[in-house]
Design a protein around this motif. Sequence first.
Motif, short mmCIF file in Angstrom:
data_model
loop_
_atom_site.label_atom_id
_atom_site.label_comp_id
_atom_site.label_asym_id
_atom_site.label_seq_id
_atom_site.Cartn_x
_atom_site.Cartn_y
_atom_site.Cartn_z
N GLU A 32 -4.62 -0.82 27.78
CA GLU A 32 -4.86 -0.03 26.57
C GLU A 32 -3.71 -0.13 25.56
OE1 GLU A 32 -7.41 1.83 25.32
OE2 GLU A 32 -8.47 0.71 26.87
N ALA A 33 -2.48 -0.12 26.07
CA ALA A 33 -1.32 -0.06 25.18
C ALA A 33 -1.14 -1.34 24.38
CB ALA A 33 -0.04 0.21 25.98
N GLU A 34 -1.77 -2.43 24.82
CA GLU A 34 -1.59 -3.72 24.14
C GLU A 34 -2.76 -4.06 23.22
OE1 GLU A 34 -0.89 -3.34 27.48
OE2 GLU A 34 1.26 -3.34 27.01
N LEU A 35 -3.80 -3.25 23.25
CA LEU A 35 -5.03 -3.62 22.53
C LEU A 35 -5.15 -2.92 21.19
CD1 LEU A 35 -7.59 -3.72 25.46
CD2 LEU A 35 -6.44 -5.63 24.33
N ARG A 36 -5.77 -3.63 20.27
CA ARG A 36 -6.18 -3.01 19.02
C ARG A 36 -7.69 -2.79 19.06
NH1 ARG A 36 -4.41 -6.27 13.98
NH2 ARG A 36 -5.72 -4.61 13.15
N PRO A 37 -8.16 -1.88 18.23
CA PRO A 37 -9.62 -1.67 18.18
C PRO A 37 -10.33 -3.00 17.93
CG PRO A 37 -8.48 0.00 16.89
CD PRO A 37 -7.44 -1.00 17.32
N GLY A 96 -0.50 -8.30 17.61
CA GLY A 96 0.46 -9.34 17.28
C GLY A 96 1.86 -9.08 17.83
N PRO A 97 2.37 -7.87 17.71
CA PRO A 97 3.71 -7.61 18.24
C PRO A 97 3.84 -7.87 19.74
CG PRO A 97 3.16 -5.94 16.61
CD PRO A 97 1.91 -6.78 16.81
N MET A 155 4.41 -11.54 19.94
CA MET A 155 5.77 -11.88 19.48
C MET A 155 6.79 -11.52 20.56
SD MET A 155 5.71 -10.95 15.40
CE MET A 155 4.62 -9.54 15.29
N ARG A 181 -5.85 -18.10 17.84
CA ARG A 181 -7.17 -17.69 18.32
C ARG A 181 -7.10 -16.24 18.79
NH1 ARG A 181 -5.82 -22.65 19.98
NH2 ARG A 181 -7.12 -24.32 19.14
#
Lengths: 137, 137, 137, 137
Positions: free
Chosen positions: B41-46, B52-53, B56, B88
């Motif tokens: 969850e903490a790494e995902l965007r809607p 991106g961060p 990076m 991608r």
Amino acid sequence: MTATPSQAEIAAFLAASFPQTKCRVESVSAGTATVRHPVGEAELRPGGTVSGPVLMTVADVALYVALLGQIGIMPLAVTTSLNINFLRKPSADRDILGVCRMKKIGQTLAVGEVDLFSEGELEPVAHAVGTYAIPRP
Amino acid sequence: MTATPSQAEIAAFLAASFPQTKCRVESVSAGTATVRHPVGEAELRPGGTVSGPVLMTVADVALYVALLGQIGIMPLAVTTSLNINFLRKPSADRDILGVCRMKKIGQTLAVGEVDLFSEGELEPVAHAVGTYAIPRP
Amino acid sequence: MTATPSQAEIAAFLAASFPQTKCRVESVSAGTATVRHPVGEAELRPGGTVSGPVLMTVADVALYVALLGQIGIMPLAVTTSLNINFLRKPSADRDILGVCRMKKIGQTLAVGEVDLFSEGELEPVAHAVGTYAIPRP
Amino acid sequence: MTATPSQAEIAAFLAASFPQTKCRVESVSAGTATVRHPVGEAELRPGGTVSGPVLMTVADVALYVALLGQIGIMPLAVTTSLNINFLRKPSADRDILGVCRMKKIGQTLAVGEVDLFSEGELEPVAHAVGTYAIPRP
């Protein structure tokens, strides 16, 4: 082009799009934006410097906000590249401010640059250039 | 140059230097490294894409690990620049792997490149090039 | 650091160091510089646009001149990286001007940015960020 | 997508599109290309090193050729960004070879990387990443 969104509209959209981010929108106008990221334990590395990924996050968000300030809320705009140079050691006890100026907003591609500062300092801790792909209508 | 550190030594150093990172060292040899970042969850965007961060961060850590694998544990090596292209859409349910190859390790400057993958995919989700400043002895 | 060289000294050094370049120094002060490149048949591509390599050359020279304006004539300073974004189509009948501002001049590394213009236009045709390695004394 | 053009077709197109370039196409296949630039007086700087703009030119042309090898002759594809790191001093008496591999060829954007070599050397003198905008049909 849609009407220019207000700072509150962009802040709400940002909170929904990047639910993890601690960045707050300080100001936004057509093609420029300033965002703020608090600095605490979670942002620091041993020795008392702000971690690189925090700076990259601020740059990415500042670009996104400045772009939305110009073209309106557009959920499908995506970062296509980011180039960052780390210039000076950030302060451990000051917020990071990201100040973005868009250099070009074309039909399919936008380019902007961001100076990143430890709040209150005159010389930037980092400088970034990013590009965004704008979806076709 | 110090003796090449073991993977365990680098992992311990990484945990101490980047206490916030979720990156784990998968493998490291002279001038190459693979690191893994879990995706939740903490790494995902809607919409179900890795932010991106996060990508990076993985690029930055992979470069650091590959460099340390070559020159030994050196706390003062710092990233001086990072250039990343997003290629991608990453998968929402796969870890991110960062695979780094150093291109040059000079006396004061090191340059490496990183392919970032959603685990199990053949084509990279992003590609980064980074530079590190190596402190003078 | 040596005394700041005059524009004439830098121009003479540039002519000796880059004997092929058509770039001329328009102005230079501590950490900033403007250089000019004429545009004629040799710089144009079919369709009447200035070729990318010409713009990259102007960026590289502008960075070099701004750096020398700050640190003095230093033959061994070398470009270590250049990142350029092409923003707009240059005019076929106007000189290219490169306007550089150094962002940081450290002991071993210098970073600057360059806006490139078709003379007389307000919006840049390209934007570059470059880094230079400064030799140890 | 058009049919893959032959090396001769690409070479003819290149000569027409970049009438000033000394680059020659050594090989091209889908998404990869090798180009060669002769090195003589015009490419050298005092001290006997190949000038940076020559290397940037080779990178740009290699990317263009690899892209055309994949998508067919497309006069309106334009470079949107180039990021180059200079790694080692090139030889004064060897041609420069640029070896490109495309990382992504999307509908509107293509990204590739180029290793630049002094012919016969194993380690690259420079490494570049470039992006091309592909015009909409």
